[in-house]
Structures are given as C-alpha cells and as structure tokens.
Design an enzyme around this catalytic site. Structure first.
Site, PDB file in Angstrom:
ATOM      1  N   GLU A 225      36.416  45.289  40.314  1.00 16.57           N
ATOM      2  CA  GLU A 225      37.011  46.588  39.994  1.00 16.57           C
ATOM      3  C   GLU A 225      35.934  47.524  39.490  1.00 16.57           C
ATOM      4  O   GLU A 225      34.996  47.090  38.814  1.00 16.57           O
ATOM      5  CB  GLU A 225      38.064  46.423  38.907  1.00 16.57           C
ATOM      6  CG  GLU A 225      39.301  45.740  39.398  1.00 16.57           C
ATOM      7  CD  GLU A 225      40.395  45.821  38.361  1.00 16.57           C
ATOM      8  OE1 GLU A 225      41.408  46.481  38.614  1.00 16.57           O
ATOM      9  OE2 GLU A 225      40.217  45.240  37.279  1.00 16.57           O
ATOM     10  N   ASP A 244      42.589  37.169  33.003  1.00 20.57           N
ATOM     11  CA  ASP A 244      43.233  38.339  33.605  1.00 20.57           C
ATOM     12  C   ASP A 244      43.244  38.282  35.139  1.00 20.57           C
ATOM     13  O   ASP A 244      44.207  38.690  35.766  1.00 20.57           O
ATOM     14  CB  ASP A 244      42.479  39.594  33.126  1.00 20.57           C
ATOM     15  CG  ASP A 244      43.190  40.883  33.493  1.00 20.57           C
ATOM     16  OD1 ASP A 244      44.413  40.956  33.254  1.00 20.57           O
ATOM     17  OD2 ASP A 244      42.547  41.798  34.029  1.00 20.57           O
ATOM     18  N   HIS A 249      44.918  35.677  40.267  1.00 17.43           N
ATOM     19  CA  HIS A 249      44.672  36.305  41.572  1.00 17.43           C
ATOM     20  C   HIS A 249      43.610  35.557  42.381  1.00 17.43           C
ATOM     21  O   HIS A 249      43.809  35.226  43.549  1.00 17.43           O
ATOM     22  CB  HIS A 249      44.225  37.764  41.395  1.00 17.43           C
ATOM     23  CG  HIS A 249      45.135  38.582  40.521  1.00 17.43           C
ATOM     24  ND1 HIS A 249      46.491  38.377  40.462  1.00 17.43           N
ATOM     25  CD2 HIS A 249      44.889  39.611  39.677  1.00 17.43           C
ATOM     26  CE1 HIS A 249      47.023  39.239  39.617  1.00 17.43           C
ATOM     27  NE2 HIS A 249      46.070  40.000  39.117  1.00 17.43           N
TER      28      HIS A 249
HETATM   29  C1  BG6 Z   1      46.151  42.961  37.035  1.00 16.72           C
HETATM   30  C2  BG6 Z   1      45.151  42.894  35.917  1.00 16.72           C
HETATM   31  O1  BG6 Z   1      46.789  41.704  37.180  1.00 16.72           O
HETATM   32  O2  BG6 Z   1      45.495  43.279  38.250  1.00 16.72           O
HETATM   33  C3  BG6 Z   1      44.386  44.209  35.808  1.00 16.72           C
HETATM   34  O3  BG6 Z   1      45.813  42.621  34.696  1.00 16.72           O
HETATM   35  C4  BG6 Z   1      43.815  44.601  37.134  1.00 16.72           C
HETATM   36  O4  BG6 Z   1      43.375  44.109  34.823  1.00 16.72           O
HETATM   37  C5  BG6 Z   1      44.874  44.548  38.229  1.00 16.72           C
HETATM   38  O5  BG6 Z   1      43.310  45.917  37.013  1.00 16.72           O
HETATM   39  C6  BG6 Z   1      44.268  44.774  39.589  1.00 16.72           C
HETATM   40  O6  BG6 Z   1      45.276  44.891  40.540  1.00 16.72           O
HETATM   41  P1  BG6 Z   1      45.024  45.655  41.909  1.00 16.72           P
HETATM   42  O7  BG6 Z   1      46.272  45.436  42.689  1.00 16.72           O
HETATM   43  O8  BG6 Z   1      44.764  47.087  41.561  1.00 16.72           O
HETATM   44  O9  BG6 Z   1      43.821  45.020  42.538  1.00 16.72           O
END
Ligand code: BG6
Length: 488
Positions: A225, A244, A249
C-alpha cells in the site's frame, strides 16, 4: 428483484467506519442492481439514541461521501431508505436483545421476511464475543422453529489477536452457531482477481502441469500500500502489518496459489484444500525468525496520530515460507506486506526456473531471464507472462517481453464487482466458498503466532525504511540465492 430468500440483515455497529465506507455503498449498489431479495430489510442495532429517519439520513450521508457516483435523491434512494430501520440497544444488556427480537418479529410481519436473519458484526473485535453470547442467550442464534430456514452471522477480521484469542473466539462462536452458519469475511476473497486464481489454475490445461517445484523456482506474493496508517494509528499500533494483512489477505492468496485441485467447487471442498496447504507450511521457530522474516517501520510512523512515540510495531513484514509437500518441496514462497511503499499493488509473481542449457551464441545463462507469471490482483487487474523474445536485428539478442491479459481490455463493458457486494450477496444466498473457515484461521495463526512472539521478545529489531521505498534494506538481500524482489 432477485429470487433470493427474504431476510432481515441485522447490522451491529451501524455508526462505525466499516458501515460508512463499505457496507452502506455495497448494500445500496445491490439494491440498485436489483440483486437483493424482494422482501428485505436492514435493521441497525446500536447504542446511540436514534430513530429510523436519522439512520436513513446517516446512510445517505455515508453513500454520498464514499460512493458519490450513486445518486442519493429520487425514487431509487427512497425505496432503499424505506428498507432501513434502527433499533437502539446496548451490546451487553439482555434487555436490548429482547427489544431486538420483538422488533424482528414486527419487521417480519411488515416486510414479509419470515425469520431468516443475517447478523453482521461491523463492530470493534473486542465486542464480537459479547454480542455473540447475547444473541445466543436471547435464542437469536438458531433458526426459529416453524418459521424461517436460516440464521447466519458474518464477522470481519481480525479473528483474534493470536492463536489463543482466535481459538477463544472460535469456541464462543461455536457455542452458539454451527460452523455452516458462520461467515468470516476476508474481503480479499471477494476480489474478482483473487477468485480468478482458481479459474486460471483449474480451467486451463496449460499451467497446472508446470505448477510445482520442478518448474517453479519460487513464488513472491506482494500486498503493498502507498498509504500509511491514515488516521487508524490507534488500531494499527496494536496490530502491525502482519496481523493486519499477512495473517489474512496474504495467507488467503498463498493458499489459493499453493492448494491442490479441490474435488468440487463446493465451499467445504475448496476450503479443505486451502487449509491443507497452510498446514503444510513448515513452522518457523523463534530461533529461525531472524533469518526467515524481515520487519520494518516507515520513517515518520512514530509521529502518526494514535501511535506510541517509542512504538516498535511493524509497518512492513516479509516471510520466507516453505510448503512441505510433494508439489512444493524446495520452492520457497516469499510473502511481503507493507504500508508507505511506492505503490498500491497486490500481485503474485510465479518465478520459473532457468532453462537447463543455453543455445544462443555468446550468451551467458544470466542473460536469459527466466519466465515470470504475474497475477495482478489490483490495480490494473490482469495476468502477464514474461517470456524471452529475439530483438529484431542481425544479432541474436534476447529481450524479455510481456504476454498480457488485462481485465479492463478483455471485458470493457463489465465493471469489476466490489468485493463487499459480492460477499454480502453470497452470504444472503448461503454460499460460503469465499468465506474463511475456522480451521483455516487457526492454521494461519498457528504459523504466525510464534513469529509475532519472537518479534516481541526480540524487542527493538524493527528496521527503519523511508516512505516510498520497498521496505528496509534487509528486505533486498532477504530472498538469497541471486533472487530479487520484482518491482511491481
Ligand atoms: C484491510 C486492512 O483489511 O485491508 C487495511 O485492515 C488495508 O489496513 C486494507 O488498508 C486494504 O484493502 P484493499 O482492498 O484496499 O487492498
């Protein structure tokens, strides 16, 4: 409207961030697309003193702010708003749940929603168990005899803070709900491109024969990110990137890449294979943590709001994982996640082995780059295969070129469905394939917990990195054996 069974969507935590950012837009989009059941109501349950009208205005404000492309005036909004209701009550007081049960009975009559219920926990994780217990004690966790076909509960990550707390949460859940009533959301599984991993692997003959240690040198999974903690310092500082993003993920993505073909696409068949893959990962002992992991913290993190000035919470983490089974023996998986990196990108890079013998004149083995298959989860969703090609001209020079598939080019008319829309719809129709099962969560915590403990015990070894770079210096040499991270 769709043919889905009528139901009431009971929203715990109606005033929270998740409701505003994700759930309100997703529910309204589903309403607009006529995908919700014809008889459907959303009943928010929260502490604040509000009525239906104020809740409707809150939801309108949320959609306006977070999904401004959808109009919130006119007939469509009005018909959506008429499905929204509010019930005041405390999360920990049985009286509140008595009121909730009565309100549900009233709504069943008013909206013809015969006792099918979906409870959504959009609340801070510390409150999950209180609400689950209260629902159970109020007999709301089971299907009402003689009325309705199902009751389901949706919960959001984090599912615990480590192995013990995740077990505790699972035990509480399973005291009141059966596993097939529980829908654990990892919103990455709702992303089209994550689902496409299965299609890519099991609907194409071409790649599966190569999908193993004989042809693949290693796999890199990147969940990066650009943003920092963005006002979520309080939460993030007690969590860190491993909890997190890695535990959930990244591990979900890894399990889809590493799993064996399931016997069917039935939810449990897929999840059986995913959990087997995670269980096959060799545990990293505390002693191995220093050379099998990297953790970093971006410069300026300690001055973010809500972050402790001496914080050693990691905002970058990388792991080297070995999946000890016949398919993957000897092929490491490198997984990294981080904030404040140069771009927002999630991708899987499957790095093939080098060719066995070089034929081309004057070329060294190193000049011939091994094939790489990149599955881009976001943004610019697609798949790229890097192959070697002859550069035009009299000399025999090779250059890497890209065979590309882009979602947007291949399906120009189809919008990529938002992950929450997909997941909410699946929960309403009772398809749990894209939700995480309790044993998957625990397998992943079992792997991560000793690492987290070792990090904590090793105290101050979090390594600094500048924002807009790919993590701490040590991340560079981490892959070893001449391997380097792909720059997405
Ligand atoms: C969330 C996390 O699960 O996923 C966040 O808690 C993160 O910290 C987010 O920013 C990212 O999700 P995406 O869909 O924007 O990649």
């Amino acid at each position: 409207m769709s043919e889905l069974a009528p139901c009431v969507f009971v929203l715990f935590g109606a005033t929270g961030d998740l409701t505003k950012r994700k759930l309100a837009p997703a529910l309204y989009a589903l309403h607009r697309e006529k995908l919700l059941p014809e008889s459907f109501a959303i009943l928010a349950y929260a502490r604040r003193d509000k009525d239906d009208a104020t809740f409707r205005e809150d939801m309108r404000a949320a959609v306006k702010e977070f999904a401004p492309k959808m109009p919130t005036e006119g007939k469509e909004w009005d018909s959506f708003a008429s499905r929204l209701y509010y019930q005041k009550g405390d999360f920990d007081k049985p009286d509140g749940y008595k009121g909730l049960a009565e309100r549900l009975t009233e709504l069943d009559a008013e909206r013809q929603t015969p006792c099918n219920r979906l409870f959504y926990m959009a609340i801070p994780p510390e409150q999950y168990e209180t609400v689950i217990e209260q629902l159970g004690k109020a007999k709301l966790s089971k299907t009402t005899p003689g009325c309705g076909a199902w009751t389901r509960v949706i919960i959001e990550k984090p599912f615990g803070y480590d192995l013990d707390t995740s077990r505790h949460l699972n035990d509480t859940l399973s005291s009141f709900f059966d596993e097939d009533q529980i829908y654990r959301i990892d919103h990455y599984l709702g992303k089209e491109t994550v689902q496409n991993i299965l299609v890519f692997r099991f609907a194409n003959e071409l790649f599966e024969p190569l999908w193993n240690h004989k042809y693949i040198d290693h796999v890199q999974i990147t969940v990066a990110e650009k943003i920092g903690v963005e006002g979520r310092g309080n939460y993030f500082d007690t969590s860190g990137i491993a909890r997190d993003m890695l535990q959930n993920h990244a591990m979900q993505i890894l399990s889809l890449v590493a799993m064996e073909p399931p016997v069917s696409l039935d939810a449990n068949a897929v999840r059986d294979e995913k959990v087997k893959a995670v269980r096959a990962i060799r545990p990293i002992s505390k002693e191995e943590v220093p050379h099998m992991t990297v953790r970093g913290q971006y410069s300026g993190y300690r001055t973010e709001e809500g972050v402790e000035p001496g914080s050693i919470t990691e905002t970058y983490a990388a792991l080297k994982l070995h999946v000890d089974n016949w398919r993957w023996a000897g092929t490491p998986f490198f997984v990294r996640a981080g904030k404040a990196l140069p771009s927002r990108v999630t991708e899987i890079a499957v790095q093939f082995k080098s060719i066995p013998q070089v034929l081309f004149n004057k070329m060294k083995r190193d000049n011939i780059r091994p094939n790489v298959l990149v599955m881009r989860i976001q943004p610019d969703e697609g798949i790229h295969l890097v192959i070697g090609a002859k550069e035009p001209g009299p000399a025999m020079n090779l250059a890497p070129v890209d065979l590309s598939f882009s979602y947007r080019e291949a399906f120009p008319k189809a919008a990529i469905t938002d992950a929450y829309e997909r997941l909410l719809l699946d929960a309403i129709r009772g398809d749990a394939s894209l939700f995480t099962r309790g044993d998957e969560v625990q397998a992943s915590w079992a792997l991560l917990t000793p690492i987290l403990e070792a990090w904590r015990e090793q105290g101050r070894d979090v390594q600094p990195y500048f924002t807009n770079t790919w993590g701490p210096e040590r991340a560079e040499s981490f892959l070893g054996e001449g391997r380097t991270w792909r720059e997405p």
